[in-house]
Structures are given as structure tokens and as C-alpha cells.
Design an enzyme around this catalytic site. Sequence first.
Site, short mmCIF file in Angstrom:
data_model
loop_
_atom_site.label_atom_id
_atom_site.label_comp_id
_atom_site.label_asym_id
_atom_site.label_seq_id
_atom_site.Cartn_x
_atom_site.Cartn_y
_atom_site.Cartn_z
N CYS A 1 0.86 -1.18 0.00
CA CYS A 1 0.00 0.00 0.00
C CYS A 1 0.89 1.23 0.00
O CYS A 1 1.89 1.29 0.71
CB CYS A 1 -0.90 0.01 1.24
SG CYS A 1 -2.02 1.43 1.30
N CYS B 1 0.51 4.46 6.28
CA CYS B 1 0.14 4.79 7.67
C CYS B 1 1.18 4.19 8.61
O CYS B 1 1.59 3.05 8.43
CB CYS B 1 -1.25 4.24 7.98
SG CYS B 1 -2.52 4.86 6.86
#
Length: 358
Positions: free
Chosen positions: A112, A116
Site C-alpha cells: 500500500c 500509515c
Amino acid sequence: MNKIELIGLSKNELQKALVDIGEKPFRAKQLWQWLYYFGETDFEKMSNLSKVLRQKLAENFTITRPKVVTEQLSSDKTRKWLLEFADGQRVEMVYIPESDRGAVCISTQVGCAVGCKFCHTGSQKLTRNLTAGEIVSQFMVARDTYGEWPSPTNETRYLSNIVVMGMGEPLHNMENVVKALNILTDGDGIAISRRRVTMSSSGIAPRIVEALQQTGVRLAISLHAPNNELRSSIMPINNRYPLEEVLKACQEYQSGDGSRYITFEYLLLKNINDTLDCAHQLIALMKKYGLRASFNLIPFNPWPGCAFQPSSNAQVKAFAKELENAGFAAPVRVARGQDILAACGQLKSKKDIEDGKS
Ligand code: SAH
Ligand code: SF4
């Protein structure tokens, strides 16, 4: 001539593929049913098609499932599969059973790009998007495992729900995700009801409304902080799409349709975003935007090398109570499958782990 993979074609594309080999368009309906209602992978077994046609299909097309590299069963019956696609790329998929139903958590990307800070997948960087077929076929593997073919019509099926909460940011792979969700929810095939599908996004603001209009599934937003400064520090994507833009998109999604509810996921990180002051800011934010929303409080699941710690149970409870007192549902998500690293944010492709990159 290269054979065409059928899993992942839309109904129209399937029709065109059949016409291209000289068949009548109505055959698409029969074939769709074999693929997605019966889950058949062998053309020879498609008994209502003539032998000649079955042979022709096998000469021109393939029906592929990802390879199951490993399958682990947790002591709480959560199941995790490590799946490998034709090019060797891998993703994980999880099944979380409840007493009378269960959700399959599917992935949309290998890795991804959102990065995060608290997420194991995010530490892996983006390798590639999954195709629509690769997204759909994950769920088909779960059905193979639980023997839920043909598509059960009753509400008691084990694999009743789909959550797009595995590896990857779905709205960074929107075209394939939209196509895949429309196949998974098609009533002539796999037939999972749209209201039983939830797509979770880190908040790619300009794509939220369109993705939901095109699929009709439910929305979950990974909020995780009540102000921009804090959110940007743990979710760098917030610099690009700050809270105001994400919440305005949520408002637009809800406008005019009172039935559209949003779930805000809120991960509780010790001494970072779990103070009662954060809870108060969160409540103020919801009121400011007038959103019909509930929260899903997620205890942080640690992974090797991560910098955060989970909040204490007492702090999680106190945080939940503040939200509940303000009128919001705020259940705490029970971490499942922790003994096999199958919980939220722990998914990762094993290849990286084996290569020592974790
Ligand atoms: N990319 C999408 C969907 C996948 S992540 C998104 O971010 O929403 C699914 C959920 O797991 C998200 O809410 C994510 O923030 C959360 N999550 C990530 N890492 C986690 C961790 N270590 N512990 C608990 N939840 C985590
Ligand atoms: Fe990507 Fe979601 Fe993990 Fe963030 S939480 S890095 S968006 S998978």
C-alpha cells in the site's frame, strides 16, 4: 494465441469474449452462472453446454484461482490464507466467523502506498494493484474452502459479508475494485448483498462519492485522529486530503439519502490519540459536519518492529464511554486471529517476511 482469463470480466465483457469466438451472446448468461453461481473451474463439468462448446471454451479461456500457499486456522476459528497470483505476488485474506454468519476480509493491492505509520501493510510499500479478477477470486477461494457453492440463497451462509479491509487502499485501485464489487454482488452469481459489503478507505476524498455511487456498498473511513496535526503525523495521506475534505465528501455521500450510514474506524494508540480530549474533539467534529455515523474503536494490533503500543483496556473503555454519552455507537472491535497474525493491520505478504524485509 493467449487464452483469456474469465474471472474478472464484466457481464458485457464476457458476452463480447464469446461473440469473438463465434458464439451467441446468450451463452454468456449460462457461463456466468457456471463461473459465479456454481463456482465451477472445469469446463468439462458444465453439463448444459455441448461437448463441442466445452472444448472450444477450454481452448480459448481459463478459469483461475490464486494458489493457496498456506492456510492457518486460529484457536478462535479465524482463518487466514496466503494467496499467490500467476506472477508470484502474494496477499493475505482472512475469514472472521461469527455465530451465525461471517466476514471475508479481502485485499485490493499488494502492499500500500498510503504508508500509515501503524500499519504493517503500509510498511511494505506498494508493489502493484490487484486486477478485478484477482480481487473476486480471493473470495472464491474462501467459498471453495467452506464448500459454499452453489451460492447459498439463505441468510445462514457462513460467508455472508465482505469487508474490503485487507491489504491496500481500495480507492487507489478504484476501477478494479468497483468492477470486482459489482461482480461479487451480482444477483445471478456470487450474490452477496450490497449492504453486506463494507469498503474501508483511508480517505481519498475526491473518489469517495463516485466509488459508492458505482457500487452501492457501505462506507467505512479510517479516521484515527480528531485534528489535522495528529492525523497527518500518523497518516501522511492527511497532508494531501485533510480532514475537512474527507468529511465534506462524507457529507455529500449522505446528502439526500437518510439510510446511508458511515462507520468511522478509530484505532487507539497509547498516549497518542486515546485521550479524553481527543474524544471531545471527535464529538465536536461529528457535530460540526452533522454526519450520521457510528464509531468502530480498534485496539492497536502490534507487529514486529512497530513503534506504537495499544491503549490500556481502561482507556479504551473510557474513550468509548465519552462517545456513547454523546449519543454515538462506539463498539470496540474484538481482535480476532491474533495467534496467526490475522488481525487488522497485521497482514503482509509472507515473501517479504521470508526475505527478511519486515
Ligand atoms: N486501506 C484501507 C483498508 C485496509 S486497513 C484503510 O486504511 O481503511 C483496515 C483497517 O485496519 C483500517 O481502519 C486501518 O487503519 C486498520 N489498521 C491498520 N493497522 C492496524 C493495526 N496495527 N492494528 C489495528 N488496526 C489497524
Ligand atoms: Fe494502507 Fe490502510 Fe494500511 Fe493505511 S491502514 S497503510 S491505507 S492498508
